[in-house]
Design a protein around this motif. Structure first.
Motif, PDB file in Angstrom:
ATOM      1  N   GLY A 269     -13.714   0.164  -3.573  1.00 18.38           N
ATOM      2  CA  GLY A 269     -12.705   1.238  -3.708  1.00 18.38           C
ATOM      3  C   GLY A 269     -12.268   1.766  -2.450  1.00 18.38           C
ATOM      4  O   GLY A 269     -11.478   2.863  -2.348  1.00 18.38           O
ATOM      5  N   LYS A 270     -12.696   1.304  -1.456  1.00 19.74           N
ATOM      6  CA  LYS A 270     -12.414   1.937  -0.157  1.00 19.74           C
ATOM      7  C   LYS A 270     -12.195   0.722   1.064  1.00 19.74           C
ATOM      8  O   LYS A 270     -12.841  -0.437   0.615  1.00 19.74           O
ATOM      9  N   GLY A 271     -11.530   0.908   1.931  1.00 21.63           N
ATOM     10  CA  GLY A 271     -10.777  -0.015   2.974  1.00 21.63           C
ATOM     11  C   GLY A 271     -10.361  -1.338   2.749  1.00 21.63           C
ATOM     12  O   GLY A 271      -9.901  -1.839   3.785  1.00 21.63           O
ATOM     13  N   ILE A 272      -9.669  -1.783   1.593  1.00 22.36           N
ATOM     14  CA  ILE A 272      -8.848  -2.748   1.589  1.00 22.36           C
ATOM     15  C   ILE A 272      -7.533  -2.136   1.007  1.00 22.36           C
ATOM     16  O   ILE A 272      -7.461  -1.733  -0.152  1.00 22.36           O
ATOM     17  N   PRO A 273      -6.470  -2.380   2.013  1.00 26.01           N
ATOM     18  CA  PRO A 273      -5.033  -2.012   1.561  1.00 26.01           C
ATOM     19  C   PRO A 273      -4.525  -2.638   0.039  1.00 26.01           C
ATOM     20  O   PRO A 273      -4.814  -3.611  -0.211  1.00 26.01           O
TER      21      PRO A 273
ATOM     22  N   SER B   3      -7.954  -1.406  -2.967  1.00 23.02           N
ATOM     23  CA  SER B   3      -8.580  -0.038  -2.976  1.00 23.02           C
ATOM     24  C   SER B   3      -7.838   1.017  -3.655  1.00 23.02           C
ATOM     25  O   SER B   3      -8.535   1.865  -4.623  1.00 23.02           O
ATOM     26  N   TYR B   4      -6.492   1.338  -3.271  1.00 16.45           N
ATOM     27  CA  TYR B   4      -5.687   2.319  -3.877  1.00 16.45           C
ATOM     28  C   TYR B   4      -5.426   2.124  -5.267  1.00 16.45           C
ATOM     29  O   TYR B   4      -5.505   3.026  -6.065  1.00 16.45           O
TER      30      TYR B   4
ATOM     31  N   HIS C 186       0.807  -1.340   0.000  1.00 13.46           N
ATOM     32  CA  HIS C 186       0.011   0.201  -0.032  1.00 13.46           C
ATOM     33  C   HIS C 186       0.816   1.254  -0.011  1.00 13.46           C
ATOM     34  O   HIS C 186       0.835   2.085  -1.011  1.00 13.46           O
ATOM     35  N   PRO C 187       1.913   1.636   0.901  1.00 16.70           N
ATOM     36  CA  PRO C 187       2.851   2.633   0.751  1.00 16.70           C
ATOM     37  C   PRO C 187       3.578   2.494  -0.307  1.00 16.70           C
ATOM     38  O   PRO C 187       4.027   3.784  -0.858  1.00 16.70           O
ATOM     39  N   ILE C 188       3.934   1.643  -0.931  1.00 18.41           N
ATOM     40  CA  ILE C 188       4.680   1.353  -2.036  1.00 18.41           C
ATOM     41  C   ILE C 188       4.045   1.874  -3.010  1.00 18.41           C
ATOM     42  O   ILE C 188       4.711   2.697  -4.005  1.00 18.41           O
ATOM     43  N   GLN C 189       2.778   1.517  -3.359  1.00 16.04           N
ATOM     44  CA  GLN C 189       1.987   2.078  -4.488  1.00 16.04           C
ATOM     45  C   GLN C 189       1.718   3.566  -4.120  1.00 16.04           C
ATOM     46  O   GLN C 189       1.957   4.457  -5.334  1.00 16.04           O
TER      47      GLN C 189
END
Length: 245
Positions: free
Chosen positions: A109-113, A116-117, A25-28
């Motif tokens: 589109g929300k809530g899934i690491p 969703s991103y 997630h943060p990598i994306q």
């Protein structure tokens, strides 16, 4: 015995699956916000292959049969049957050079690491199935994006997953919109087999030792078919003839 073994393997798998989503997630975020689309796409590609390695913990194998040379300098409409979420990440990985983009429920589109991103920022279409005033314009905009950028639109016309591998009738509205908005598209039918077996015991434990296969059929140039309903029937027949239930 196999089901008993599935319990500890499923625990290990689910931990690895979740950790992978959290790590990427943060990598994306960094790739997208600092380096742009191409870097973000690379991070998503590596996410997909990492999820495949997680599935290997369950003894899952993936085979992608594609004897066709498909040009990357054209938009695609990838049409496939749908059996589980385990259709998505290997399909994204094996078709990565075509930049596959999915049509997804707006709730994802929300809530899934990571997931969703990527759906929000990677070019997917997020649609509310209960609201045509939202979903139809979203599909049209999605089609225009695919046509302009020569990406690959992935659509599962069944609408919902088949829980036992038996294919459901195709819903044609989404395909008709994509045909209209992506007139230069090459249509790529794909038959997916066995991914439903990942849930043969229900949500837990996971199925183990599953061999998920993808069969890519001969691509079809959309512009060569004047009768789009006949084309949809032909695609549906081709896909379903190669589904083993």
């Amino acid at each position: 015995m196999q089901k008993l073994l599935a319990y500890p393997l499923s625990v290990i798998y689910l931990i690895c699956f979740l950790v992978t989503l959290v790590i990427f997630h943060p990598i994306q975020w960094v790739c997208f916000n600092i380096f742009g689309y191409q870097a973000h796409k690379k991070s998503v590609d590596f996410l997909q292959v990492s999820l495949m390695r997680c599935a290997n913990i369950l003894g899952t194998r993936f085979t992608f049969n594609n004897p066709h040379q498909i040009d990357t300098n054209q938009p695609l409409i990838i049409v496939a049957n749908h059996q589980s979420l385990h259709d998505i990440y290997p399909l994204t990985w094996y078709m990565r050079k075509h930049h596959p983009k999915f049509i997804s429920k707006i709730e994802l589109g929300k809530g899934i690491p990571s997931v969703s991103y990527n759906l929000r920022h990677g070019g997917a279409a997020l649609i509310d199935r209960k609201n045509p005033r939202q979903s139809l314009p979203a599909l049209m905009k999605f089609g225009e994006y695919i046509e302009k950028n020569k990406r690959a639109a992935v659509i599962f016309p069944e609408g919902t997953r088949s829980k036992n591998g038996v294919p459901k009738p195709f819903q044609t509205k989404g395909l008709e919109i994509l045909f209209k908005k992506i007139p230069s598209a090459l249509i790529v039918p794909i038959s997916i087999n066995n991914s439903w077996k990942m849930y043969k015991y229900g949500k837990f434990p996971m199925g183990i030792g599953t061999h998920i296969t993808f069969t890519v059929h001969k691509p079809i140039k959309l512009a060569t078919f004047a009768d789009k309903k006949l084309l949809i029937n032909s695609i549906e027949t081709t896909i379903k003839e190669h589904i083993h239930t």
